[in-house]
Design an enzyme around this catalytic site. Structure first.
Site, PDB file in Angstrom:
ATOM      1  N   PRO A  65     -19.937   2.282 -17.455  1.00 32.60           N
ATOM      2  CA  PRO A  65     -19.177   2.650 -16.254  1.00 32.60           C
ATOM      3  C   PRO A  65     -19.841   3.650 -15.297  1.00 32.60           C
ATOM      4  O   PRO A  65     -19.909   3.390 -14.096  1.00 32.60           O
ATOM      5  CB  PRO A  65     -17.877   3.232 -16.833  1.00 32.60           C
ATOM      6  CG  PRO A  65     -17.736   2.592 -18.174  1.00 32.60           C
ATOM      7  CD  PRO A  65     -19.132   2.431 -18.683  1.00 32.60           C
ATOM      8  N   THR A  95     -23.573   1.286 -11.906  1.00 40.76           N
ATOM      9  CA  THR A  95     -23.563   1.985 -10.615  1.00 40.76           C
ATOM     10  C   THR A  95     -23.338   3.470 -10.906  1.00 40.76           C
ATOM     11  O   THR A  95     -22.258   3.854 -11.372  1.00 40.76           O
ATOM     12  CB  THR A  95     -22.424   1.467  -9.710  1.00 40.76           C
ATOM     13  OG1 THR A  95     -22.566   0.057  -9.561  1.00 40.76           O
ATOM     14  CG2 THR A  95     -22.477   2.138  -8.346  1.00 40.76           C
ATOM     15  N   LYS A 170     -26.603   0.513  -3.264  1.00 39.97           N
ATOM     16  CA  LYS A 170     -25.327   0.130  -3.883  1.00 39.97           C
ATOM     17  C   LYS A 170     -24.192   1.052  -3.413  1.00 39.97           C
ATOM     18  O   LYS A 170     -23.079   0.592  -3.115  1.00 39.97           O
ATOM     19  CB  LYS A 170     -25.477   0.189  -5.411  1.00 39.97           C
ATOM     20  CG  LYS A 170     -24.206  -0.082  -6.185  1.00 39.97           C
ATOM     21  CD  LYS A 170     -23.721  -1.503  -6.023  1.00 39.97           C
ATOM     22  CE  LYS A 170     -22.407  -1.705  -6.759  1.00 39.97           C
ATOM     23  NZ  LYS A 170     -21.793  -2.986  -6.416  1.00 39.97           N
ATOM     24  N   LYS A 245     -14.643   5.796  -8.278  1.00 45.05           N
ATOM     25  CA  LYS A 245     -15.897   6.467  -8.667  1.00 45.05           C
ATOM     26  C   LYS A 245     -16.982   6.240  -7.618  1.00 45.05           C
ATOM     27  O   LYS A 245     -17.652   7.179  -7.181  1.00 45.05           O
ATOM     28  CB  LYS A 245     -16.354   5.921 -10.031  1.00 45.05           C
ATOM     29  CG  LYS A 245     -17.753   6.349 -10.425  1.00 45.05           C
ATOM     30  CD  LYS A 245     -18.442   5.355 -11.360  1.00 45.05           C
ATOM     31  CE  LYS A 245     -18.571   3.987 -10.798  1.00 45.05           C
ATOM     32  NZ  LYS A 245     -19.588   3.106 -11.323  1.00 45.05           N
TER      33      LYS A 245
END
Ligand code: NAD
Length: 295
Positions: A65, A95, A170, A245
């Site tokens: 995560p 990520t 990203k 996030k």
């Protein structure tokens, strides 16, 4: 080629499955035993610990995560950097923050190891269909070493620049995605309130200037598209917590570099409120949140 794949969730499982289908020998690890079992059924080998999983690997791929998980896996209790061979290629597809990514890559470089950051875009359908886009940061020779593996999991492999550049791309992409998801949801709700069928509205906007990825392949209104989280109670897909996030990563960077991102900031706050009750749902459930409902 012996590959170890760590993190077998919504994205990691289909990505690992595609490598197995392509004929690679996979050793897998996840903290959830059930997720390991589904890979073993496809022919992967299970390991009792991260260290055991990686010690003979020629390449290690991680899909977990957040930054804390990656730091712990590579430099903390997982000790991937120390436990692998100097020739092992390290690929992190999670990520995470640019800083965390560079910290791990720099430790790996200290042992002579090639490491790339290779976060992905394309969602769970892209992972299942092996059509992901990889945004890659690292040395050119490391990217070329990884290419034969990445090509089995994705369609587009783009080298963005040195270590951390993949994460930067990203982060920017997902800030834009979050903004688009909220914008698309608002437009659909306004059309619906005016009595227009959201399917018709979506189709017309898809061939007009409001067209974007959330309308084309990830419509947030239930029942408009098959195979979208919205049409299965917002289950699976890309969770609200993970989008929250990513929007946080963008805001941390914007603050540090004094870049004004007013929409990114607002959308992060919307997801902060939504995540309190619905963090596990797909991020398209912001559509329901904007209706004043918990999806
Ligand atoms: P997920 O929560 O479904 O899967 C993460 C997996 O990592 C879980 O199975 C979890 O048990 C495992 N894990 C956590 N810590 C671990 C550890 N220390 N050792 C072994 N396994 C561990 O998340 P996801 O949706 O698969 O996303 C993974 C990453 O990909 C995230 O960084 C996310 O932001 C990114 N991403 C997700 C999507 C998407 O559509 N879901 C799309 C692009 C990028």
């Amino acid at each position: 080629m012996e590959i170890t794949f760590i993190g077998l969730g919504n994205m990691g499982f289909p990505m690992a499955s595609n490598l197995i289908k392509a004929g690679f020998k996979l050793t897998v690890f996840d903290v959830v035993a059930e997720f390991v079992r589904r890979c073993v059924e496809l022919g992967a080998k299970a390991s009792a610990s991260v260290v055991e999983a990686v010690q003979n690997a020629e390449a290690v791929i991680t899909m977990v995560p957040a930054s804390s998980h990656v730091l712990d896996l590579y430099l903390g209790s997982g000790a991937i950097v120390a436990a692998t061979k100097p020739t092992t290629l390290l690929i992190d597809c999670s990520t995470i923050s640019v800083e965390a990514s560079r910290k791990v890559a720099s430790a790996a470089a200290g042992r002579g190891q090639d490491m790339i950051d290779a976060p992905v875009s394309g969602g769970t359908q892209g992972a299942i269909n092996a059509t992901l886009t990889f945004m890659v940061g690292g040395e050119a020779n490391a990217v070329e070493r990884a290419r034969p593996l990445l090509e089995k999991m994705g369609k587009t492999i783009r080298h963005a620049g040195p270590s951390g550049a993949g994460q930067t791309v990203k982060m920017c992409n997902n800030m834009l995605l979050g903004i688009q998801m909220v914008g698309t949801s608002e437009a659909l709700k306004l059309g619906l309130a005016n009595g227009v069928d959201p399917r018709v509205l979506s189709e017309i906007m898809c061939s007009s200037s409001g067209r974007n990825w959330t309308l084309e392949v990830y419509n947030p209104c239930p029942g408009i598209m098959d195979n979208t989280p919205a049409s299965r109670g917002y289950s699976g897909g890309f969770s609200v917590d993970l989008m929250y996030k990513d929007l946080g990563l963008a805001q941390e960077s914007a603050i540090a570099l004094q870049v004004a991102t007013p929409l990114g900031s607002m959308v992060r706050n919307l997801y902060a409120l939504h995540s309190r009750a619905s963090g596990h749902l797909d991020f398209s459930s912001i559509y329901q949140f904007l209706s004043g409902k918990n999806a």
